[in-house]
Design an enzyme around this catalytic site. Structure first.
Site, PDB file in Angstrom:
ATOM      1  N   SER A  42      35.191  34.864  41.168  1.00  0.00           N
ATOM      2  CA  SER A  42      35.092  35.850  40.090  1.00  0.00           C
ATOM      3  C   SER A  42      36.264  35.747  39.130  1.00  0.00           C
ATOM      4  O   SER A  42      37.306  35.159  39.435  1.00  0.00           O
ATOM      5  CB  SER A  42      35.009  37.278  40.647  1.00  0.00           C
ATOM      6  OG  SER A  42      36.274  37.879  40.734  1.00  0.00           O
ATOM      7  N   VAL A  43      36.082  36.358  37.968  1.00  0.00           N
ATOM      8  CA  VAL A  43      37.108  36.406  36.936  1.00  0.00           C
ATOM      9  C   VAL A  43      38.343  37.163  37.413  1.00  0.00           C
ATOM     10  O   VAL A  43      39.447  36.979  36.890  1.00  0.00           O
ATOM     11  CB  VAL A  43      36.533  37.058  35.660  1.00  0.00           C
ATOM     12  CG1 VAL A  43      36.260  38.543  35.888  1.00  0.00           C
ATOM     13  CG2 VAL A  43      37.430  36.849  34.449  1.00  0.00           C
ATOM     14  N   LYS A  44      38.177  38.021  38.426  1.00  0.00           N
ATOM     15  CA  LYS A  44      39.270  38.884  38.881  1.00  0.00           C
ATOM     16  C   LYS A  44      40.401  38.112  39.547  1.00  0.00           C
ATOM     17  O   LYS A  44      41.499  38.647  39.712  1.00  0.00           O
ATOM     18  CB  LYS A  44      38.728  39.942  39.839  1.00  0.00           C
ATOM     19  CG  LYS A  44      37.664  40.857  39.241  1.00  0.00           C
ATOM     20  CD  LYS A  44      38.233  41.778  38.186  1.00  0.00           C
ATOM     21  CE  LYS A  44      37.196  42.813  37.759  1.00  0.00           C
ATOM     22  NZ  LYS A  44      37.727  43.784  36.794  1.00  0.00           N
ATOM     23  N   ASP A  45      40.147  36.856  39.945  1.00  0.00           N
ATOM     24  CA  ASP A  45      41.231  36.057  40.537  1.00  0.00           C
ATOM     25  C   ASP A  45      42.406  35.946  39.582  1.00  0.00           C
ATOM     26  O   ASP A  45      43.576  35.950  39.991  1.00  0.00           O
ATOM     27  CB  ASP A  45      40.732  34.648  40.862  1.00  0.00           C
ATOM     28  CG  ASP A  45      39.739  34.619  42.004  1.00  0.00           C
ATOM     29  OD1 ASP A  45      39.447  35.685  42.575  1.00  0.00           O
ATOM     30  OD2 ASP A  45      39.240  33.518  42.328  1.00  0.00           O
ATOM     31  N   ALA A  48      44.470  39.167  39.479  1.00  0.00           N
ATOM     32  CA  ALA A  48      45.046  39.474  40.789  1.00  0.00           C
ATOM     33  C   ALA A  48      46.400  38.764  40.948  1.00  0.00           C
ATOM     34  O   ALA A  48      47.391  39.365  41.379  1.00  0.00           O
ATOM     35  CB  ALA A  48      44.081  39.044  41.890  1.00  0.00           C
TER      36      ALA A  48
END
Length: 453
Positions: A42-45, A48
């Site tokens: 996901s883009v959230k890596d 994070a």
């Protein structure tokens, strides 16, 4: 040798893929930034890593500490990868509307998962916002990430995602379209792109039950717009600091059904297996098609992988239960085909009202046909029985024939659904379907509503 020193070094530089069949009615070049190629899918890596590194740098996160975050699943996965590499513990607080797959994946990568109810106010002590804060206060040597208001979120996309898109399109991008949740992606990418070319349009995809669209257009935070919705990863009942409304040119809202249907369409028509917010983005893109010209280059961002929704949007039973499955419901037989094997519950004229009530409770039904030796002669429903009980407390010991109403209409299996619908009225709450061989099945108003597309 060409290798990465750890999994975090593989984050970013995700591909830009031309969309074809699913955007055929859009007269522009449409490219998808497929963020599922990140190691956490996901883009959230991206954010994070940035949020943790910034917290380490200013001392908010100390060696051996515990990271605590409220997440819809994807941020938790990104945080988990960083926590593993850097030696931190992780507690993820997640709402109960998120898919089981997301929860299982988080546990698989070492996170402790705390599940909270969705249908509560953000200030409610049971909400995942409140629980996250409380756990951070109670846990020694912990750090509460707060991706909604942590500006390292949007900064990650300003430094990474935005420049990647600009370079991949050779600066020719004219529109950026993305689902809005915490606001980090749209604000970070939007800020970078507008610095390169102020004429680039930034469009946010919102969902019904969220406050973003109306707030952007009117400046009014309307609590009446807030209600529970199914779509995951976009929309909010709060205004995160990461949402910079001044960078956003407009919003369009997408229904839960359209988001789910188009999530499946992307896989079937483009061979790209991505998640729920991607479906919302494509439907939103189609709703905005009049804004695009042939020479435009439109980039839409796909947040995460379809693997996190196999029990939801990619499950026929789940879709069918919510009326999301695009089936061709045209005849009586189409309405009952999924439960046609169930026995028709009946009550006889000489049985007592109490028997009918007991049957309604046991089988959780509201209408029962009444029969005698000649066939169907009447009907009872819970509303009639309630009224009869109010009028006469001894009605439970009376025979059904004294309180029954008219028999339900009977139709053939091939009767058009429009004709079946006309048989429902204030006086009639069900229709019987003749299956042949002396067998019948019942269609209720609930069945008809479930068949509405």
């Amino acid at each position: 040798m060409d290798f990465s020193n750890n999994i975090l070094e593989t984050i970013g530089n995700t591909p830009l893929v031309k969309l074809n069949k699913i955007v055929a009615e859009i007269d522009a070049l449409v490219l998808a930034k497929v963020e599922t190629f990140n190691p956490g899918n996901s883009v959230k890596d991206r954010m994070a890593v940035k949020m943790i590194e910034d917290a380490e740098a200013d001392g908010r996160l100390k060696p051996g500490g515990t990271i605590i975050e409220g997440t819809s699943g994807n941020t938790g996965m990104g945080l988990a990868l960083v926590a593993i590499v850097k030696g931190y513990k992780l507690i993820c607080v997640i709402s109960d509307k998120q898919s089981k797959e997301k929860m299982d994946i988080l546990r698989a990568v070492g996170a402790k998962v705390v599940v909270c109810p969705t249908d509560v106010e953000p200030t409610d002590p049971r909400s995942y916002y409140s629980v996250s804060r409380r756990l951070a206060e109670e846990t020694p040597n912990s750090w509460y990430v707060n991706q909604y208001d942590n500006m390292s979120n949007s900064l990650a996309h300003y430094e990474q995602t935005g420049p990647e898109i600009w370079k991949q399109t050779d600066g020719k991008i004219t529109h950026f379209v993305v689902g809005v949740g915490t606001g980090g992606t749209i604000s970070g990418v939007g800020k970078y792109l507008k610095e390169q070319n102020p004429n680039i349009k930034i469009w946010g995809i919102d969902t019904y039950g969220s406050v973003f669209k109306k707030y952007h257009e009117t400046g009014i935070f309307d609590e009446n717009e807030i209600y529970s919705y199914i779509t995951e990863g976009i929309g909010e009942d709060i205004l995160p600091k990461n949402v910079d409304f001044s960078l956003i040119d407009g919003f369009t809202k997408v229904t839960d059904k359209d988001a789910a249907v188009y999530t499946r369409k992307i896989a079937l028509e483009e061979g790209i297996f991505v998640g729920n917010s991607a479906g919302a983005c494509i439907k939103g893109l189609l709703q905005l098609k009049e804004h695009f010209k042939p020479e435009d280059v439109v980039v839409v961002l796909f947040h995460d992988s379809g693997s996190r929704y196999v029990g939801k949007m990619f499950n026929d039973d789940w879709m069918r239960e919510r009326g999301f499955l695009e089936e061709n419901i045209t005849k009586a037989e189409d309405v009952i085909k999924d439960h046609i094997d169930k026995e028709l519950i009946v009550v006889r004229t000489e049985e007592l009202v109490s028997h009918a009530i007991e049957r309604m409770r046991k089988y959780k039904i509201s209408q029962i046909p009444v029969v005698d030796i000649n066939g169907f002669v009447g009907s009872v429903d819970e509303t009639d029985l309630f009224r009869s009980y109010v009028a006469d407390k001894n009605v439970a010991e009376k025979p059904i024939k004294e309180v029954m109403g008219k028999p339900f209409p009977i139709v053939k299996l091939g009767t058009p659904i429009e004709e079946v619908s006309k048989l429902f009225s204030k006086e009639n709450d069900a229709v019987l379907v003749d299956l042949g061989n002396g067998h019948h099945h019942i269609i209720t108003k609930y069945d008809i509503i479930g068949a509405i597309k």
